[in-house]
Design a protein around this motif. Sequence first.
Motif, PDB file in Angstrom:
ATOM      1  N   ASP A  12       0.830  -1.198   0.000  1.00 23.62           N
ATOM      2  CA  ASP A  12       0.000   0.000   0.000  1.00 23.62           C
ATOM      3  C   ASP A  12       0.864   1.246   0.000  1.00 23.62           C
ATOM      4  O   ASP A  12       0.564   2.232  -0.679  1.00 23.62           O
ATOM      5  N   MET A  13       1.942   1.212   0.803  1.00 22.03           N
ATOM      6  CA  MET A  13       2.822   2.361   0.884  1.00 22.03           C
ATOM      7  C   MET A  13       3.494   2.618  -0.457  1.00 22.03           C
ATOM      8  O   MET A  13       3.619   3.746  -0.908  1.00 22.03           O
ATOM      9  N   SER A  14       3.921   1.514  -1.112  1.00 24.40           N
ATOM     10  CA  SER A  14       4.555   1.647  -2.420  1.00 24.40           C
ATOM     11  C   SER A  14       3.586   2.245  -3.424  1.00 24.40           C
ATOM     12  O   SER A  14       3.941   3.112  -4.224  1.00 24.40           O
ATOM     13  N   LEU A  15       2.327   1.767  -3.403  1.00 26.31           N
ATOM     14  CA  LEU A  15       1.309   2.287  -4.304  1.00 26.31           C
ATOM     15  C   LEU A  15       1.036   3.752  -4.016  1.00 26.31           C
ATOM     16  O   LEU A  15       0.909   4.568  -4.924  1.00 26.31           O
ATOM     17  N   SER A  16       0.970   4.105  -2.727  1.00 28.48           N
ATOM     18  CA  SER A  16       0.707   5.484  -2.349  1.00 28.48           C
ATOM     19  C   SER A  16       1.829   6.399  -2.802  1.00 28.48           C
ATOM     20  O   SER A  16       1.590   7.493  -3.310  1.00 28.48           O
ATOM     21  N   GLU A  17       3.065   5.946  -2.635  1.00 25.30           N
ATOM     22  CA  GLU A  17       4.199   6.751  -3.067  1.00 25.30           C
ATOM     23  C   GLU A  17       4.202   6.917  -4.580  1.00 25.30           C
ATOM     24  O   GLU A  17       4.519   7.988  -5.100  1.00 25.30           O
ATOM     25  N   SER A  18       3.830   5.863  -5.309  1.00 21.11           N
ATOM     26  CA  SER A  18       3.763   5.951  -6.770  1.00 21.11           C
ATOM     27  C   SER A  18       2.712   6.960  -7.209  1.00 21.11           C
ATOM     28  O   SER A  18       2.953   7.771  -8.108  1.00 21.11           O
ATOM     29  N   ASP A  19       1.523   6.907  -6.559  1.00 17.48           N
ATOM     30  CA  ASP A  19       0.460   7.856  -6.883  1.00 17.48           C
ATOM     31  C   ASP A  19       0.897   9.283  -6.579  1.00 17.48           C
ATOM     32  O   ASP A  19       0.648  10.202  -7.359  1.00 17.48           O
ATOM     33  N   SER A  20       1.546   9.475  -5.439  1.00 16.77           N
ATOM     34  CA  SER A  20       1.986  10.809  -5.041  1.00 16.77           C
ATOM     35  C   SER A  20       2.989  11.364  -6.037  1.00 16.77           C
ATOM     36  O   SER A  20       2.920  12.536  -6.416  1.00 16.77           O
ATOM     37  N   SER A  21       3.920  10.521  -6.491  1.00 15.50           N
ATOM     38  CA  SER A  21       4.917  10.959  -7.466  1.00 15.50           C
ATOM     39  C   SER A  21       4.249  11.364  -8.771  1.00 15.50           C
ATOM     40  O   SER A  21       4.612  12.374  -9.393  1.00 15.50           O
ATOM     41  N   PHE A  22       3.243  10.570  -9.208  1.00 14.54           N
ATOM     42  CA  PHE A  22       2.539  10.879 -10.452  1.00 14.54           C
ATOM     43  C   PHE A  22       1.807  12.212 -10.340  1.00 14.54           C
ATOM     44  O   PHE A  22       1.879  13.053 -11.240  1.00 14.54           O
TER      45      PHE A  22
END
Length: 222
Positions: A61-71
């Motif tokens: 979840d954290m990895s997904l959240s960080e990916s979304d935030s970067s996008f």
Amino acid sequence: MSFSCDQSLDGSFPPSPAEDRGSKRLSWSSLLQRLTELKGINQRVTADHLCSRSETGSEADMSLSESDSSFFLLEESLATEVAGTITQSLNDASDMLGCSKLILPDCLLHNISQELLHLAVCEPCGLRGALIDLCVDKGDQSSLCTVDQIAADATLVPTFHVTLVLRLESGGLWPKVQKLFKGSRSPQTSARHQDTLRLSTSFRAIKRKLYCSGELLIEECC
């Protein structure tokens, strides 16, 4: 030879009732202690398993959240760049629009960038796929004035087309101030320079997908 009922065949005596009960209590205590230990081991194993699953899920979840935030950060940064290009294009368009100066409201460019982000949210390449026609509606008999065409990412084939139709401010205090300054100008000044124009905070956004036909979205933004 007679035997006492309390005496065994080998001559030994059976344990007393008290000793027998004590032996049984000791046996049950050992058994209960062993069961407790086994239960504790099972609980620790289950807890470790759940913890491992939880940590794995949290990491995903954290990895997904960080990916979304970067996008989203990249999209916002690109929207800011596009807004800057729009500002420059409008500043360079004063002669095209027949004015000496074009005034942009403070919130207009912010609202445009937010609208572009909104229109790009469901696009496969995001805002990078946008091709933007920048137009100004002068509000008279003349046709729409196309100021510039802007590609959000010139290295990418556009996936959707946006026409931004900006409007000149026709109400409020500005036209009255404009007339006041117009009356104080000399004929030579009026002939050399047209009036200063101010854009309205409202505009129209027309979106058309380039990878499918028949889908047109028109939004009025205030």
